[in-house]
Write an enzyme that holds these catalytic residues in place. Structure first.
Site, short mmCIF file in Angstrom:
data_model
loop_
_atom_site.label_atom_id
_atom_site.label_comp_id
_atom_site.label_asym_id
_atom_site.label_seq_id
_atom_site.Cartn_x
_atom_site.Cartn_y
_atom_site.Cartn_z
N SER A 193 -6.33 77.31 39.29
CA SER A 193 -6.52 75.75 39.34
C SER A 193 -4.97 75.38 38.96
O SER A 193 -4.19 75.70 38.20
CB SER A 193 -7.64 75.12 38.58
OG SER A 193 -7.07 75.12 37.08
N HIS A 194 -4.62 73.90 39.44
CA HIS A 194 -3.53 73.25 39.09
C HIS A 194 -4.09 71.88 38.69
O HIS A 194 -4.27 70.87 39.70
CB HIS A 194 -2.36 73.11 40.17
CG HIS A 194 -1.07 72.46 39.63
ND1 HIS A 194 0.01 72.31 40.78
CD2 HIS A 194 -0.73 72.08 38.31
CE1 HIS A 194 0.90 71.78 40.11
NE2 HIS A 194 0.51 71.64 38.75
N ASN A 195 -4.26 71.56 37.40
CA ASN A 195 -4.86 70.09 37.19
C ASN A 195 -3.85 69.22 37.11
O ASN A 195 -2.51 69.37 37.20
CB ASN A 195 -5.75 70.36 35.89
CG ASN A 195 -6.80 71.05 35.98
OD1 ASN A 195 -7.07 71.97 36.70
ND2 ASN A 195 -7.85 71.00 35.24
#
Length: 984
Positions: free
Chosen positions: A822-824
């Protein structure tokens, strides 16, 4: 006096007397002048430096900050505004009075009048609103002023009376102005970005043209004797002479010129036409290079946005270098007949100069390299335009140039397919990362030399059966259609894998991968070019509806069905190539190309803003609106097709039986297209994996997993970093890795695809993650273990950047293991980070399988941090090393597997973010599915407190490679702890 003697001060005062007196200083007393009633020190000081490094006042400070300097300047500018607007109106009258019956002339006069009024208002904008008042408005007004200056200069020259003396001065001033723009942009960037201290003449020429005017104020009463429509040529001037002025001179000056070839070696047909035959070996030599011209054009054109992107990427916002996107507006110079004819006559030489864009790979400094590329693109565009527009009267030659462009685009795709979506002659490539820059440069030089030494006959413009000239249609519609079409080709068809990435979904409904999806796209491009000969089909509204439906399916449907829609749209788009380009080149060149390039530029910016909205003012308007961009693009294509319906039929592959340039081009085009498709097939066969991916240490049932933010595969020196990334991943023996900021299928990233290269070279399975139409910066997962299924998430992002995630289930040594990459969002948007992390926690908490988390979450570690707790406690996960308090954005977490090692490895200049790597073992006696998720939080933390052990206590297969100790390898080394951690 700051180290200067009175003599030195007097010397400086003598050198700059105008500046001195302007600032209100006494020239009799230097000391008094510097310390007295003027504001010299304050006026010359700016945000970078002051006196003596800065000694001349800027317009902003002189007109906006200090009394009385400000008042003097603003009063003078206000007095000049009336004459300036009067001049605009008089020029309008000069045009329409001389050609009162020409509707096109009147429309152009109105356009020029409106443009000049906007330019005048913009001038007042950047003078009265200074940079210290509002920097954004000041710069915006300056940009509008400069953009309006181009049509002002070209339009004035084009519409001016044919007065040789006036035109001579105008051209001198115009060339000087546009030639000065490049160094001016350079010094602006040096000053504003790097913080390094350090057109009235054109309009004045109107005095010569206005000699034919007599300005009178006359009361005509109710029965005035001067008819409104009378031409000014019937009125006596002040000098008492009668003069005839012809505004529009339609003399075809090109008829007496000997034109050079269209593109480097692309004009082999003319040689056949001249000599009747050519040896097979010579034909083969020419045709091998003939489409190099188109290939080089597309190579430079696609490299420019990619080079520009480097600067906002590292500045985390607008950098100023984005202005180089507008280097293409130099095509407006094609409106100057003498300049266009000169470029066409010496096009081989200008093409040779444009190769500075290819040679730029030798320039190490990114800013200078970008400037060289911008110069190359500008020269290439002007030369191509001069060839195409100059050949309006030479139908066969114009056809060959369009043919070279079309086949050059297909060749560009095939070459990129061979280099895993990279162009080997881009300036981001070099000998260390797979580039073939020198070879491309050498072939380009060879082609240019061949063009310069070749001579061809002039061919008169063919006429229709009734002797009338062919219809042109509306130039505005042609320009809009041409600009939209160029954007469509650049954004969607400069890389064969783009369509497959647009349509991808999660496993198993991924749609075709680049192999064989890329080959299918190249085949569809070839089919579209072949169908372009059927003009009746191409310009029909049924065909347009078919293409529109294909685009809608591509945008809305994932997987195989979406890809089929993309193939349909590809055939439609490529079938338009000769029709739209030929229609464009029948229009007045200067204004047509200027409008076309501006349409292309605005669509390109919108295409970027749909994902980069957080970095630009007003970007929220375009947030996640790819649909609007596609609709605008389709509307532009509609305008071009509609306009082409009003022009004489013309096709790329003509069915004439006569042995001519057309029939030869038809035969050779088919052979070339077939050869390119065959080459693509062979490339695909070569790239098919030969073995099933295998983990590095199956004897220990080990998973080595990492996370890395790779900044779009552009390293710190603006070179492609894929090979260096591959070497680092291979040396670390990573079985699973998450790569963030990995979606490169956009114009600003060069429509590249690092995923396919790394997956094939490392022999790994790949999940590309949410595709380009999902408006994220992208995340990719590479795995040595089969991917059973995956889901692509767009995490809640009400305010900031749209966050992406991949949730995949892997078959790891016969057991199901879940992985999230994931890339928040960023630090500025707390609500986004809260919602995104809560959603990640829910996904992990509800899974029944052992779990690995590889992600980017902006937070500090520790139980007291809200985001950290939402991730670890909310997801019921173990932090890989709870004592590592030095982290900020990248985190590794696990559940249901045994942690054996943890390390942090420096980025090695590839990006600004390190690699974090964890080692885990699959447990033989793992609990039944779901049991581990019911453990209490306290038990999680208790289990996470393993005692660390030394490396010599760890089996060889569970250790990190020793090459990363000390200085490491290729600047990759253990850092922070300077060694890895191991756990029993």
């Amino acid at each position: 006096m700051d180290g200067y003697s009175p003599g030195e001060l007097n010397s400086r005062r003598f050198v700059y007397p105008a500046c001195w007196r302007f600032c209100g200083f006494s020239t009799d007393d230097t000391t008094h002048a510097l310390e007295g009633d003027g504001h010299y020190y304050k006026i010359v000081k700016n945000g970078v430096a002051g006196y003596p490094d800065e000694w001349f006042p800027s317009v902003s400070t002189a007109t906006g900050d200090w009394y009385p300097e400000r008042n003097i300047c603003q009063i003078l500018i206000a007095l000049a505004s009336g004459p300036r607007l009067l001049l605009c109106y008089l020029w309008y009258l000069l045009i329409v009075r001389n050609v009162p019956s020409s509707k096109g002339c009147t429309a152009f006069a109105k356009f020029l009048l409106i443009n000049d009024i906007i330019r005048t208002i913009a001038c007042g904008g950047w003078i009265y609103v200074t940079s210290s008042d509002d920097h954004g408005i000041h710069d915006f007004a300056m940009v509008v002023y400069l953009l309006c200056t181009a049509p002002h200069v070209v339009g004035t020259i084009k519409s001016a009376p044919q007065n040789p003396r006036a035109q001579k001065y105008r051209r001198i001033f115009a060339y000087s102005f546009f030639g000065a723009l490049i160094p001016l942009v350079y010094f602006f960037i040096q000053h504003n970005i790097h913080r390094v201290p350090g057109d009235l003449a054109f309009d004045a020429v109107c005095m010569i043209d206005f000699e034919i005017f007599e300005v009178r104020v006359v009361d005509l009463g109710l029965h005035g004797q001067f008819p409104p429509g009378a031409p000014f040529s019937d009125v006596k001037t002040i000098s008492g002479r009668n003069k005839q002025a012809s505004i529009w001179n339609h003399t075809n000056a090109a008829d007496g010129l000997s034109f050079a070839a269209d593109v480097y070696l692309g004009e082999y047909i003319a040689l056949l036409q001249c000599h009747g035959h050519v040896y097979l070996r010579n034909l083969r030599f020419l045709t091998q290079i003939s489409y190099l011209a188109g290939f080089i054009f597309w190579s430079m054109m696609t490299s420019l946005p990619l080079m520009i992107w480097y600067f906002p990427l590292w500045h985390m916002g607008l950098s100023g270098y984005e202005a180089f996107l507008f280097c293409n507006v130099t095509v407006c110079l094609l409106g100057l007949n003498s300049l266009r004819q000169t470029i066409e006559r010496y096009n081989g030489l200008v093409h040779l100069l444009s190769l500075v864009g290819i040679l730029s790979y030798k320039i190490f400094d990114p800013a200078y390299r970008l400037m060289a590329v911008a110069a190359g693109v500008s020269l290439s565009l002007v030369t191509w335009g001069a060839n195409l527009f100059g050949q309006r009267h030479q139908n066969g030659r114009a056809e060959r140039s369009v043919l070279a462009l079309a086949l050059g685009l297909v060749l560009h795709n095939v070459v990129k397919q061979a280099w895993w979506a990279n162009n080997p002659i881009w300036p981001i490539m070099n000998e260390t990362n797979g580039g073939r820059n020198f070879l491309g440069l050498a072939l380009g030089i060879l082609a240019c030399v061949q063009v310069m030494v070749r001579k061809e006959p002039f061919v008169h413009e063919p006429k229709s059966m009734d002797g009338s000239k062919r219809k042109r249609g509306a130039w505005v519609l042609s320009a809009i259609g041409g600009g939209g079409y160029l954007f469509c080709l650049h954004s969607m068809y400069t890389e064969a894998s783009t369509i497959s990435r647009w349509s991808l979904g999660g496993y198993p409904n991924t749609g075709p991968h680049p192999i064989p999806g890329g080959w299918m796209v190249i085949l569809a491009m070839a089919v579209g070019l072949y169908l372009s000969s059927h003009r009746q089909l191409v310009v029909s509204w049924v065909w347009f509806a078919v293409g529109s439906v294909g685009l809608a399916i591509l945008h809305r449907v994932e997987g195989d069905v979406g890809f089929i829609g993309g193939i349909l749209f590809t055939v439609f788009v490529m079938s338009l190539f000769p029709t739209l380009i030929r229609s464009l080149c029948r229009q007045p060149p200067g204004r047509t190309m200027l409008v076309a390039m501006m349409v292309y530029n605005f669509l390109a910016l919108a295409h970027v803003w749909v994902v980069a909205y957080a970095f630009v003012p007003g970007g929220e308007i375009m947030r996640e609106r790819t649909d609007l961009v596609l609709m605008a693009m389709l509307a532009c294509l509609f305008a071009g097709v509609y306009n082409s319906n009003h022009t004489t039929a013309w096709s790329l592959f003509t069915d004439t039986r006569k042995r001519s340039a057309f029939s030869i081009s038809r035969l050779y085009a088919k052979l070339t297209l077939a050869a390119l498709v065959l080459s693509s097939s062979l490339i695909c066969l070569r790239r098919v994996p030969r073995s099933v991916p295998q983990p590095y240490h199956p004897e220990h049932k080990l998973i080595t997993a990492g996370i890395w933010t790779i900044h779009f595969a552009i390293d710190n020196d603006m070179f492609n970093s894929e090979i260096r990334m591959r070497d680092a991943i291979k040396d670390l023996e990573l079985d699973v890795i998450g790569l963030l900021e990995s979606d490169l299928q956009r114009m600003i990233m060069g429509n590249r695809d690092l995923t396919q290269f790394l997956a094939e070279d490392l022999n790994m399975y790949a999940d590309y993650g949410p595709g380009p139409t999902k408006h994220t910066w992208g995340c990719t997962m590479l795995s040595k273990f089969p991917i059973k299924q995956s889901t692509h998430y767009l995490l809640p992002s009400p305010k900031g950047e749209l966050a992406c995630a991949i949730h995949a289930t892997l078959n790891v040594y016969g057991k199901e293991v879940d992985v999230i990459v994931s890339h928040n969002g960023q630090e500025e948007d707390l609500l986004d980070r809260q919602l995104q992390t809560t959603e990640l926690g829910r996904i992990m908490r509800e899974s029944n399988n052992p779990f690995l988390f590889l992600g980017y979450v902006v937070t500090k570690p520790g139980p007291g941090e809200e985001i950290y707790s939402l991730l670890m406690d909310g997801g019921r996960m173990h932090d890989i090393e709870v004592s590592d308090s030095d982290r900020w954005c990248q985190y590794l977490a696990f559940r249901g597997v045994k942690r054996t090692g943890y390390a942090r490895i420096s980025h090695g200049g590839i990006t600004d973010t390190e690699i974090q790597v964890g080692k885990y073992q699959i447990l033989e006696d793992s609990r039944p599915n779901g049991e581990h998720r019911r453990m209490t939080i306290s038990n999680f933390r208790e289990q996470a407190k393993y005692n660390k052990i030394e490396e010599d206590q760890v089996p060889e297969g569970l250790r990190y490679p020793s090459k990363f100790y000390g200085q490491g390898v290729r600047n990759h080394r253990f850092h922070v702890f300077n060694k890895p951690y191991y756990y029993p």
